[in-house]
Scaffold this motif. Structure first.
Motif, PDB file in Angstrom:
ATOM      1  N   ASP A 263       0.845  -1.190   0.000  1.00 17.06           N
ATOM      2  CA  ASP A 263       0.000   0.000   0.000  1.00 17.06           C
ATOM      3  C   ASP A 263       0.879   1.238   0.000  1.00 17.06           C
ATOM      4  O   ASP A 263       0.478   2.315  -0.424  1.00 17.06           O
ATOM      5  CB  ASP A 263      -0.874   0.034   1.252  1.00 17.06           C
ATOM      6  CG  ASP A 263      -1.765  -1.174   1.327  1.00 17.06           C
ATOM      7  OD1 ASP A 263      -2.503  -1.426   0.346  1.00 17.06           O
ATOM      8  OD2 ASP A 263      -1.702  -1.906   2.343  1.00 17.06           O
ATOM      9  N   HIS A 264       2.075   1.067   0.544  1.00 14.70           N
ATOM     10  CA  HIS A 264       3.002   2.170   0.664  1.00 14.70           C
ATOM     11  C   HIS A 264       4.355   1.611   0.279  1.00 14.70           C
ATOM     12  O   HIS A 264       4.654   0.462   0.581  1.00 14.70           O
ATOM     13  CB  HIS A 264       3.021   2.672   2.121  1.00 14.70           C
ATOM     14  CG  HIS A 264       3.878   3.878   2.336  1.00 14.70           C
ATOM     15  ND1 HIS A 264       3.462   5.148   2.022  1.00 14.70           N
ATOM     16  CD2 HIS A 264       5.139   3.997   2.817  1.00 14.70           C
ATOM     17  CE1 HIS A 264       4.431   6.006   2.327  1.00 14.70           C
ATOM     18  NE2 HIS A 264       5.465   5.327   2.806  1.00 14.70           N
ATOM     19  N   LEU A 265       5.150   2.411  -0.416  1.00 17.12           N
ATOM     20  CA  LEU A 265       6.412   1.875  -0.914  1.00 17.12           C
ATOM     21  C   LEU A 265       7.557   2.795  -0.528  1.00 17.12           C
ATOM     22  O   LEU A 265       7.465   4.011  -0.642  1.00 17.12           O
ATOM     23  CB  LEU A 265       6.344   1.730  -2.439  1.00 17.12           C
ATOM     24  CG  LEU A 265       7.594   1.221  -3.158  1.00 17.12           C
ATOM     25  CD1 LEU A 265       7.963  -0.171  -2.693  1.00 17.12           C
ATOM     26  CD2 LEU A 265       7.357   1.206  -4.663  1.00 17.12           C
ATOM     27  N   ILE A 266       8.638   2.190  -0.029  1.00 17.51           N
ATOM     28  CA  ILE A 266       9.851   2.958   0.245  1.00 17.51           C
ATOM     29  C   ILE A 266      10.951   2.367  -0.619  1.00 17.51           C
ATOM     30  O   ILE A 266      11.203   1.153  -0.581  1.00 17.51           O
ATOM     31  CB  ILE A 266      10.242   2.877   1.739  1.00 17.51           C
ATOM     32  CG1 ILE A 266       9.135   3.512   2.593  1.00 17.51           C
ATOM     33  CG2 ILE A 266      11.578   3.569   1.982  1.00 17.51           C
ATOM     34  CD1 ILE A 266       9.337   3.324   4.079  1.00 17.51           C
ATOM     35  N   LEU A 267      11.570   3.221  -1.445  1.00 22.90           N
ATOM     36  CA  LEU A 267      12.651   2.740  -2.312  1.00 22.90           C
ATOM     37  C   LEU A 267      13.984   2.982  -1.632  1.00 22.90           C
ATOM     38  O   LEU A 267      14.229   4.066  -1.095  1.00 22.90           O
ATOM     39  CB  LEU A 267      12.619   3.465  -3.662  1.00 22.90           C
ATOM     40  CG  LEU A 267      11.417   3.156  -4.545  1.00 22.90           C
ATOM     41  CD1 LEU A 267      11.460   4.022  -5.792  1.00 22.90           C
ATOM     42  CD2 LEU A 267      11.391   1.678  -4.920  1.00 22.90           C
ATOM     43  N   MET A 268      14.846   1.974  -1.674  1.00 17.71           N
ATOM     44  CA  MET A 268      16.164   2.098  -1.030  1.00 17.71           C
ATOM     45  C   MET A 268      17.273   1.791  -2.009  1.00 17.71           C
ATOM     46  O   MET A 268      17.106   1.005  -2.933  1.00 17.71           O
ATOM     47  CB  MET A 268      16.271   1.126   0.149  1.00 17.71           C
ATOM     48  CG  MET A 268      15.511   1.565   1.371  1.00 17.71           C
ATOM     49  SD  MET A 268      15.986   0.565   2.781  1.00 17.71           S
ATOM     50  CE  MET A 268      17.686   1.044   3.012  1.00 17.71           C
ATOM     51  N   GLU A 269      18.423   2.413  -1.772  1.00 20.98           N
ATOM     52  CA  GLU A 269      19.609   2.094  -2.564  1.00 20.98           C
ATOM     53  C   GLU A 269      20.839   2.516  -1.779  1.00 20.98           C
ATOM     54  O   GLU A 269      20.852   3.601  -1.192  1.00 20.98           O
ATOM     55  CB  GLU A 269      19.557   2.818  -3.908  1.00 20.98           C
ATOM     56  CG  GLU A 269      20.452   2.184  -4.957  1.00 20.98           C
ATOM     57  CD  GLU A 269      20.262   2.863  -6.312  1.00 20.98           C
ATOM     58  OE1 GLU A 269      19.229   2.592  -6.961  1.00 20.98           O
ATOM     59  OE2 GLU A 269      21.133   3.657  -6.686  1.00 20.98           O
TER      60      GLU A 269
END
Lengths: 356, 259, 225
Positions: A202-208
């Motif tokens: 429902d909610h997205l956190i992008l990491m790198e």
């Protein structure tokens, strides 16, 4: 009851420095390439990394605040954790594994119930078996049931499907979806597989590289970040509703703001919301609507911009289908041949649609 | 060519044999070697005696010191000792009876003296009255079943009539060296040890001591014997004779042995 | 005088009492020590591990000799025990227990350390996320999963204490019922050339050790050896 965390953890050759916030309900996915630090974030949230500094709050409860030398150990955080490799206790049968966490929650504090969870994950027939005798999919279902049975305030899932083959994955995904819908336990879900994330989040956190890139609603976020740019799987995700079924040709019609898409017959109820993914390499552009083509799906679109793709022969064209973004992969030669430019009206022919 | 090669080989082997012969002659002329098993209590004086012996005769001595009982078991099982210097009379007698040693070669090379000793300077009086006072927790002796010095100590206590009263305070070392260790480390305030252990150059080295009169126990005779392995060893016979020589006996005396 | 058979019986009972007590104490002391050694990143890990392993390489008589000196009236341990009113430890059963603790320590600590290290963190982390505190985790996860290591440690600790000789010889004083254990008794018989009696006890000891170890090896591959 939202989750807020600021974390800092230095390891040889790696540094995690993130700030994140997850809404109080539903599934929050942490997504990014391997080595981005997703699992480390999850371990920090669980209290399994005592060396991590920073602050973690779940609602009005402070789990950790290094400034005040406050660190709540894992067993007092009231979480449920599902490990990548299930991590069942090998010396206990399935029933013993399931009861382990539950038995440690006082009865008045239990918010989920045995029968409900056993039924939800379909682990009833496995209760007497030992973990060593279970298939990978069965093991992961038991691990999830075990975590849920401890009535957690927050479920943490660390790539629960990564170690499974395609068939086991397909077997587990429905359980995960039901988990999100039937139990109101907020969840942080770590995965590097985009299809899982899109189906569940429902909610997205992008990491790198140990940092958060961006956070938001999955559809818009992915459109903005063009995940997998340069990859074979560059593409777009859009949401649509089941509009009709065609029994003669075994097709289903999906309606979205930009038009309709025909896909192989779905066993879904009318009006149900589904997510579909369209890869750039499956989209070709024509100037007039061809009716003499085997391609079923054609969408009217406007060219927004073109950007270089991985191979110099290719261009990635960003389209707007009445407000829904779409990507097409075409050759430079075709771009010139069709005399394309931003603002130009085109027909996008969609060769295949993956329903997630 | 072939013939030359053959003679070449022959020349090499001839030279090799000659060298070996010369080498061995030098070795033999230098003296025989003798392996000696010596009771632990006699190890210190024996080292001095051996040094003189080697200088005087040119023979070579390999010394092994240890418990007489252990040597007995080893000799019975083929250990290559030529001479045994035992701590008692019985072991050499046994070995002779059993055919492992040469019967006629047995003789008493030394008679040990027993001493009640304490490292504390004023603890043991010259008459041994300390035994009567009994102001100590432990008294160390060598194991009477195994060591002649231990047996002698028990005999002394019995003839003085203190044995039964002191039994609960007796701690046993497996041999006389260990009994000495118990006392020297202070864990037992006093004990019966060999005079040779506390004597240096004819005097008690440190602490206080009562040299037990020989009338209170049977004499601690230490016998030597030529073993079967050494029957043809000239050095072994020479060494046994040397032990009766005045030079050796003066060394023994300085360590508190009689003969 | 006691009959000869009774003397052997007293030695056997004393040995079993010593080995039993030492094994129990070693498990109590050795478990946290092994746990620490298996998990610590402290700079002390090396030195502490080496001290624990010393009895493996030192001749027992060396160990016994130093213990005799340390526990004597002039030694640091001896001074302490005297100051505390316990008196001196050599020639006492208590002294033998303490000496055996040091002597058999590696045989208990090393199998446990190996078992703890191979257990890894994963099951403990799972238990922690399921609300189990540290003590709870130890009894419900560590103990059942490292049972083979505990079995090996118990058997090796016990049999090694039964077989211990040099240390006892050095600081026991050969007191019947106090410090005269089987191995010393056998040595006495051998030294006194009473081979028949030595054979009886020695054979019993060989058979006992063989049976225990055979049982252990049949059940599992021991963590040490």
């Amino acid at each position: 009851m939202s989750l807020r965390a600021r974390l800092d953890l230095a390891r040889p050759g790696f540094r995690l420095a993130v700030e994140l916030e997850a809404p109080q309900r539903g599934v929050c996915a942490l997504h990014g390439p391997s080595g981005a630090g997703k699992s480390t974030v999850l371990r920090c949230l669980a209290g399994l990394e005592p060396a991590a500094r920073g602050r973690i709050d779940l609602g009005d409860r402070c789990w950790q605040d290094s400034a005040r030398h406050h660190f709540l150990p894992a067993h007092r955080r009231e979480i449920g954790y599902v490990f990548q490799d299930a991590n069942l206790f090998p010396h206990l049968p399935v029933r013993g594994n399931l009861e382990y966490g539950m038995a440690r929650v006082p009865i008045p504090h239990r918010r989920v119930f045995w029968d409900q969870v056993v039924e939800l994950f379909g682990v009833g027939p496995l209760l007497a078996r030992m973990p060593a005798g279970l298939s990978g999919g069965e093991r992961q279902r038991v691990a999830m049931a075990r975590a849920v049975l401890s009535s957690p305030r927050l479920l943490l899932m660390d790539e629960p499907l990564a170690a499974l083959d395609t068939r086991s994955k397909a077997e587990i995904l429905p359980y995960l979806e039901r988990l999100g819908k039937e139990l109101t336990i907020p969840m942080v879900y770590v995965s590097h597989a985009l299809d899982e994330v899109l189906r569940l989040a429902d909610h997205l956190i992008l990491m790198e590289g140990g940092r958060t890139l961006d956070a938001g609603v999955p559809g818009t976020l992915l459109a903005r970040h063009d995940p997998g740019a340069g990859d074979e799987d560059a593409g777009m995700v859009l949401e649509a509703r089941i509009g009709a079924h065609d029994d003669t040709y075994h097709l289903s019609r999906l309606d979205f703001s930009g038009g309709t898409l025909w896909v192989a017959r779905r066993e879904s109820v009318m009006g149900q919301l589904v997510r579909v993914r369209i890869l750039a390499r499956d989209v070709s552009l024509v100037l007039t609507p061809h009716t003499d083509s085997s391609i079923l799906n054609r969408l009217q679109a406007v060219v927004v911009e073109a950007s270089p793709a991985h191979h110099p022969a290719q261009l990635r064209v960003r389209l707007d289908v009445d407000g829904t973004p779409l990507l097409a992969s075409i050759t430079r030669r075709s771009w010139d041949h069709l005399d394309l430019a931003p603002g130009r009206r085109v027909w996008a022919q969609v060769k295949s649609v993956a329903v997630l | 060519m072939e013939r030359d090669g053959y003679t070449g080989h022959r020349a090499f082997w001839f030279r090799f044999a000659m060298t070996l012969a010369v080498f061995l002659t030098v070795l033999v002329a230098h003296g025989d070697e003798v392996n000696v098993a010596v009771a632990a209590n006699f190890a210190a004086p024996m080292k001095r005696i051996v040094a003189d012996f080697e200088r005087d005769t040119g023979h070579k001595v390999q010394l092994s010191s240890g418990a007489t009982g252990k040597f007995y078991a080893q000799i019975r099982n083929g250990a290559p000792f030529d001479v045994l210097l035992a701590a008692d009379e019985e072991t050499p007698a046994h070995l002779a009876q059993e055919g492992a040693a040469i019967t006629g070669s047995r003789f008493t090379y030394a008679i040990g003296r027993l001493v009640l000793w304490s490292p504390r300077s004023d603890f043991v009086d010259v008459d041994g009255k300390v035994l009567q006072r009994g102001n100590f927790d432990h008294i160390a002796i060598a194991n009477p079943r195994l060591a002649p010095y231990g047996m002698a100590a028990v005999e002394v206590l019995r003839s003085l009539g203190y044995y039964d009263a002191l039994v609960p305070r007796i701690v046993e070392g497996e041999n006389i060296a260990q009994a000495y260790q118990f006392v020297a480390s202070g864990n037992a305030p006093l004990g019966f040890v060999a005079l040779s252990q506390v004597m240096k150059d004819g005097r008690i080295r440190e602490g206080s001591a009562w040299i037990v009169p020989e009338t209170l126990h049977r004499p601690i005779r230490q016998d030597a014997i030529l073993l079967g392995h050494g029957i043809n060893n000239v050095a072994a016979r020479t060494l046994l004779a040397y032990l009766r020589d005045n030079k050796a006996r003066s060394v023994m005396q300085s360590f508190g042995y009689a003969w | 005088m006691m009959s000869l058979g009774t003397e052997d019986g007293v030695a056997i009972l004393l040995t079993l009492k010593l080995a039993g007590l030492v094994t129990v104490l070693l498990l109590i002391v050795g478990t946290p020590l092994a746990w620490w050694l298996a998990h610590t990143r402290s700079a002390w890990k090396g030195p502490v591990g080496a001290v624990v392993a010393l009895p493996l390489v030192l001749p027992p008589t060396v160990l016994g000799f130093y213990m005799l000196l340390a526990m004597g009236p002039a030694g640091p341990v001896g001074r302490m025990t005297q100051a505390l009113g316990f008196g001196l430890l050599p020639f006492t059963f208590t002294g033998l227990v303490i000496a055996s603790l040091l002597y058999s320590l590696p045989f208990v600590v090393q199998p446990l350390q190996a078992a703890f290290a191979s257990l890894g963190n994963a099951p403990l982390e799972a238990a922690a996320t399921l609300r189990a505190g540290p003590v709870d985790r130890f009894f419900t996860v560590v103990l059942p999963l490292t049972r083979p290591g505990f079995l090996t440690a118990t058997v090796l600790g016990f049999t090694h204490t039964v077989g211990e000789f040099g240390v006892v010889l050095m600081m026991g004083g050969n007191i019947p019922g106090q410090t005269r254990v089987i191995s010393v008794q056998i040595y006495d018989h051998v030294e006194a050339m009473e081979y028949a009696r030595a054979h009886g006890l020695a054979a019993a000891m060989v058979i006992f050790s063989f049976l225990v170890l055979a049982l252990l090896y049949r059940r599992q591959r021991p963590a040490l050896l």
